[in-house]
Motif scaffolding. Structure first.
Motif, PDB file in Angstrom:
ATOM      1  N   ASP A   1      20.091  -7.835  24.530  1.00 17.98           N
ATOM      2  CA  ASP A   1      20.726  -8.387  23.236  1.00 17.98           C
ATOM      3  C   ASP A   1      20.181  -7.865  22.145  1.00 17.98           C
ATOM      4  O   ASP A   1      20.706  -7.704  20.985  1.00 17.98           O
ATOM      5  CB  ASP A   1      21.070 -10.011  23.284  1.00 17.98           C
ATOM      6  CG  ASP A   1      22.081 -10.349  24.512  1.00 17.98           C
ATOM      7  OD1 ASP A   1      23.233  -9.977  24.451  1.00 17.98           O
ATOM      8  OD2 ASP A   1      21.485 -10.740  25.408  1.00 17.98           O
ATOM      9  N   LEU A   2      18.769  -7.916  22.051  1.00 19.25           N
ATOM     10  CA  LEU A   2      17.958  -7.379  21.122  1.00 19.25           C
ATOM     11  C   LEU A   2      16.763  -6.736  21.699  1.00 19.25           C
ATOM     12  O   LEU A   2      16.264  -7.065  22.704  1.00 19.25           O
ATOM     13  CB  LEU A   2      17.230  -8.581  20.264  1.00 19.25           C
ATOM     14  CG  LEU A   2      18.236  -9.426  19.487  1.00 19.25           C
ATOM     15  CD1 LEU A   2      17.571 -10.837  18.739  1.00 19.25           C
ATOM     16  CD2 LEU A   2      19.002  -8.604  18.440  1.00 19.25           C
ATOM     17  N   MET A   3      16.292  -5.956  20.892  1.00 21.42           N
ATOM     18  CA  MET A   3      15.113  -5.257  21.112  1.00 21.42           C
ATOM     19  C   MET A   3      13.940  -5.536  19.953  1.00 21.42           C
ATOM     20  O   MET A   3      14.197  -5.292  18.953  1.00 21.42           O
ATOM     21  CB  MET A   3      15.187  -3.694  21.132  1.00 21.42           C
ATOM     22  CG  MET A   3      16.104  -3.111  22.224  1.00 21.42           C
ATOM     23  SD  MET A   3      15.364  -3.425  23.825  1.00 21.42           S
ATOM     24  CE  MET A   3      14.049  -2.296  24.023  1.00 21.42           C
ATOM     25  N   VAL A   4      12.772  -5.992  20.422  1.00 21.03           N
ATOM     26  CA  VAL A   4      11.690  -6.022  19.311  1.00 21.03           C
ATOM     27  C   VAL A   4      10.964  -4.716  19.163  1.00 21.03           C
ATOM     28  O   VAL A   4      10.098  -4.322  20.198  1.00 21.03           O
ATOM     29  CB  VAL A   4      10.556  -7.377  19.749  1.00 21.03           C
ATOM     30  CG1 VAL A   4       9.576  -7.479  18.622  1.00 21.03           C
ATOM     31  CG2 VAL A   4      11.425  -8.386  19.795  1.00 21.03           C
ATOM     32  N   GLU A   5      11.474  -4.142  18.089  1.00 24.32           N
ATOM     33  CA  GLU A   5      10.641  -2.806  17.774  1.00 24.32           C
ATOM     34  C   GLU A   5       9.516  -2.751  17.127  1.00 24.32           C
ATOM     35  O   GLU A   5       9.473  -3.586  16.288  1.00 24.32           O
ATOM     36  CB  GLU A   5      11.714  -1.954  17.118  1.00 24.32           C
ATOM     37  CG  GLU A   5      13.195  -1.865  17.665  1.00 24.32           C
ATOM     38  CD  GLU A   5      14.018  -0.741  16.848  1.00 24.32           C
ATOM     39  OE1 GLU A   5      13.742  -0.568  15.595  1.00 24.32           O
ATOM     40  OE2 GLU A   5      15.248  -0.663  17.514  1.00 24.32           O
ATOM     41  N   LYS A   6       8.532  -1.974  17.600  1.00 19.24           N
ATOM     42  CA  LYS A   6       7.278  -2.194  17.234  1.00 19.24           C
ATOM     43  C   LYS A   6       6.480  -0.915  16.666  1.00 19.24           C
ATOM     44  O   LYS A   6       6.845   0.108  17.188  1.00 19.24           O
ATOM     45  CB  LYS A   6       6.361  -2.783  18.195  1.00 19.24           C
ATOM     46  CG  LYS A   6       6.548  -3.946  18.973  1.00 19.24           C
ATOM     47  CD  LYS A   6       5.937  -4.231  20.096  1.00 19.24           C
ATOM     48  CE  LYS A   6       6.213  -5.460  20.905  1.00 19.24           C
ATOM     49  NZ  LYS A   6       5.488  -5.885  22.166  1.00 19.24           N
ATOM     50  N   LEU A   7       6.008  -0.907  15.560  1.00 17.44           N
ATOM     51  CA  LEU A   7       5.605   0.282  14.756  1.00 17.44           C
ATOM     52  C   LEU A   7       4.030   0.334  14.840  1.00 17.44           C
ATOM     53  O   LEU A   7       3.470  -0.810  14.872  1.00 17.44           O
ATOM     54  CB  LEU A   7       6.076   0.450  13.662  1.00 17.44           C
ATOM     55  CG  LEU A   7       7.594   0.463  13.349  1.00 17.44           C
ATOM     56  CD1 LEU A   7       8.042   0.456  11.764  1.00 17.44           C
ATOM     57  CD2 LEU A   7       8.154   1.833  14.160  1.00 17.44           C
ATOM     58  N   MET A   8       3.540   1.338  14.643  1.00 12.17           N
ATOM     59  CA  MET A   8       2.190   1.371  14.201  1.00 12.17           C
ATOM     60  C   MET A   8       1.877   2.091  13.044  1.00 12.17           C
ATOM     61  O   MET A   8       2.499   3.188  12.656  1.00 12.17           O
ATOM     62  CB  MET A   8       1.465   2.330  15.669  1.00 12.17           C
ATOM     63  CG  MET A   8      -0.100   2.514  15.418  1.00 12.17           C
ATOM     64  SD  MET A   8      -0.768   3.437  16.687  1.00 12.17           S
ATOM     65  CE  MET A   8      -2.573   3.319  16.622  1.00 12.17           C
ATOM     66  N   ALA A   9       1.022   1.552  12.205  1.00 12.32           N
ATOM     67  CA  ALA A   9       0.535   2.289  10.975  1.00 12.32           C
ATOM     68  C   ALA A   9      -0.928   2.776  11.209  1.00 12.32           C
ATOM     69  O   ALA A   9      -1.951   1.945  11.421  1.00 12.32           O
ATOM     70  CB  ALA A   9       0.947   0.982   9.990  1.00 12.32           C
ATOM     71  N   VAL A  10      -0.726   3.782  10.637  1.00 16.56           N
ATOM     72  CA  VAL A  10      -2.180   4.739  10.566  1.00 16.56           C
ATOM     73  C   VAL A  10      -2.339   5.085   9.244  1.00 16.56           C
ATOM     74  O   VAL A  10      -1.740   5.594   8.522  1.00 16.56           O
ATOM     75  CB  VAL A  10      -2.121   5.812  11.499  1.00 16.56           C
ATOM     76  CG1 VAL A  10      -3.516   6.705  11.391  1.00 16.56           C
ATOM     77  CG2 VAL A  10      -1.676   5.704  12.820  1.00 16.56           C
ATOM     78  N   LYS A  11      -3.631   4.629   8.805  1.00 16.29           N
ATOM     79  CA  LYS A  11      -4.136   4.867   7.368  1.00 16.29           C
ATOM     80  C   LYS A  11      -4.074   6.494   7.189  1.00 16.29           C
ATOM     81  O   LYS A  11      -4.860   7.296   8.099  1.00 16.29           O
ATOM     82  CB  LYS A  11      -5.496   4.160   7.206  1.00 16.29           C
ATOM     83  CG  LYS A  11      -5.912   4.600   5.548  1.00 16.29           C
ATOM     84  CD  LYS A  11      -5.210   3.542   4.612  1.00 16.29           C
ATOM     85  CE  LYS A  11      -5.534   3.903   3.154  1.00 16.29           C
ATOM     86  NZ  LYS A  11      -6.815   3.338   2.965  1.00 16.29           N
ATOM     87  N   LYS A  12      -3.478   7.223   6.208  1.00 17.15           N
ATOM     88  CA  LYS A  12      -3.575   8.829   5.896  1.00 17.15           C
ATOM     89  C   LYS A  12      -5.009   8.993   5.606  1.00 17.15           C
ATOM     90  O   LYS A  12      -5.850   8.193   4.799  1.00 17.15           O
ATOM     91  CB  LYS A  12      -2.553   8.922   4.979  1.00 17.15           C
ATOM     92  CG  LYS A  12      -0.976   8.805   5.368  1.00 17.15           C
ATOM     93  CD  LYS A  12      -0.187   9.248   4.419  1.00 17.15           C
ATOM     94  CE  LYS A  12       1.340   9.125   4.692  1.00 17.15           C
ATOM     95  NZ  LYS A  12       2.305   9.287   3.591  1.00 17.15           N
TER      96      LYS A  12
ATOM     97  N   ARG B   1       0.824  -1.204   0.065  1.00 15.88           N
ATOM     98  CA  ARG B   1       0.131  -0.132   0.022  1.00 15.88           C
ATOM     99  C   ARG B   1       0.723   1.220   0.126  1.00 15.88           C
ATOM    100  O   ARG B   1       0.973   1.781   1.016  1.00 15.88           O
ATOM    101  CB  ARG B   1      -0.853  -0.132   1.428  1.00 15.88           C
ATOM    102  CG  ARG B   1      -1.726  -1.129   1.533  1.00 15.88           C
ATOM    103  CD  ARG B   1      -2.763  -1.094   0.389  1.00 15.88           C
ATOM    104  NE  ARG B   1      -4.014  -2.394   0.780  1.00 15.88           N
ATOM    105  CZ  ARG B   1      -3.685  -3.757   0.370  1.00 15.88           C
ATOM    106  NH1 ARG B   1      -2.860  -4.024  -0.302  1.00 15.88           N
ATOM    107  NH2 ARG B   1      -4.793  -4.285   0.818  1.00 15.88           N
ATOM    108  N   PRO B   2       1.385   1.458  -1.015  1.00 19.74           N
ATOM    109  CA  PRO B   2       2.519   2.553  -1.024  1.00 19.74           C
ATOM    110  C   PRO B   2       2.100   4.026  -0.665  1.00 19.74           C
ATOM    111  O   PRO B   2       0.982   4.428  -1.408  1.00 19.74           O
ATOM    112  CB  PRO B   2       3.169   2.406  -2.397  1.00 19.74           C
ATOM    113  CG  PRO B   2       1.998   1.778  -3.177  1.00 19.74           C
ATOM    114  CD  PRO B   2       1.519   0.781  -2.456  1.00 19.74           C
ATOM    115  N   GLY B   3       2.640   4.503   0.033  1.00 20.44           N
ATOM    116  CA  GLY B   3       2.266   5.984   0.536  1.00 20.44           C
ATOM    117  C   GLY B   3       0.995   6.090   1.254  1.00 20.44           C
ATOM    118  O   GLY B   3       0.331   7.257   1.504  1.00 20.44           O
TER     119      GLY B   3
END
Length: 303
Positions: free
Chosen positions: A292-303, A108-110
């Motif tokens: 030793d590691l971090m599980v990085e989490k992102l939130m995606a919000v529909k524009k 879903r580009p952009g």
């Protein structure tokens, strides 16, 4: 509209099967997490195509878990977006790794804005590190353990069983009584949710396949911990409690449980000690073991 429902024990087999399709290390991709935290975060789940999909309510409103499984991911995303539209809610996805965010951007580009959820990042530690506490950086942890052992020469560690759950529940109630000082309404909410989750874990200890450890002094429970498998090479430590006035109790229960996991599950490389919820003291404690590691989490919000 997708027929989401509150997780029940009957869901465990198919949920575990979906989770086994990917290398998930985030604590949300574990049936125990979904089941025990469902009351606190209004977690509901559904099987959408060949994927596990989930819906929850967090600080930013209702959102969907990044789908877990194999199959036509684009079609599942379409269904989730339609579900959000039918509910009159913004389309938001949570618990995305950077790789999953890249996949979403490709599909879903952009269309999405990505937000880093730092308070939700999980801390992963090599099992050997926590079991042995070797090296200069963890010298202080070794000292904490030594102090506890010298101050409590009759201390003992044992594996938690269904027969010892009641003692752990009583210790937790006493821990609550001693721990009345809270830092702000947000932390109070998280602790309340944790209490609900912990009680569900206690009451369903065997059905969930949980493993735990108990620390005793003079025969009395002074600390306990519980967890279960997470993906192919990790083990999720869901809960850990210890009396803070017993110096070194947290360090010892942490060390002893790591040794238990290493012996019982030699294929496990990492212990996931979950996130810090943005609580400053908890963040300092987790960072003090040098993840030793971090599980990085992102939130995606529909524009």
């Amino acid at each position: 509209m997708i027929d989401f429902h509150t997780p029940t024990l009957a869901d465990k087999p198919w949920v575990d099967a979906c989770l086994a399709q990917g290398e998930y290390r985030a604590c949300e991709y574990n049936f125990t997490t979904l089941f025990t935290w469902a009351p606190g975060y209004c977690i509901t789940i559904a099987k959408t195509g060949e994927f596990l999909t989930g819906r929850l309510r967090g600080h930013r409103g209702c959102a969907y878990l990044w789908p877990a499984g194999k199959g036509d991911l684009s079609a599942v995303l379409d269904e989730l977006e339609q579900d959000a539209a039918e509910r009159g809610e913004p389309f938001q996805l949570v618990c995305l790794t950077q790789a999953e965010a890249d996949t979403l951007e490709r599909l879903r580009p952009g269309q999405f804005e990505f937000v880093d959820d730092r308070d939700g990042h999980d801390y992963l530690y090599e099992v050997d590190k926590l079991a042995d506490l070797a090296g200069r950086k963890l010298h202080g942890k070794r000292n904490h353990c030594k102090h506890f052992e010298e101050a409590n020469p009759d201390w003992a560690y044992e594996v938690m069983t269904a027969a010892s759950v009641d003692e752990c529940m009583a210790m937790d109630a006493e821990w609550d009584r001693r721990s009345r000082i809270r830092e702000g309404a947000g932390e109070e909410e998280d602790i309340s949710n944790e209490k609900k989750a912990l009680l569900l874990a206690f009451h369903n200890f065997e059905a969930l396949g949980l493993e735990g450890g108990i620390l005793r002094v003079e025969g009395q429970v002074v600390a306990f911990t519980m967890g279960d498998r997470l993906g192919s090479d990790a083990f999720d430590v869901h809960f850990e409690k210890a009396y803070s006035e017993l110096q070194g109790a947290f360090a010892v229960i942490n060390r002893e449980f790591a040794r238990h996991v290493r012996e019982a599950h030699p294929e496990v490389k990492y212990l996931n000690r979950e996130d810090d919820m943005g609580i400053e003291g908890l963040r300092r404690a987790k960072e003090s073991y040098y993840p030793d590691l971090m599980v990085e989490k992102l939130m995606a919000v529909k524009k």
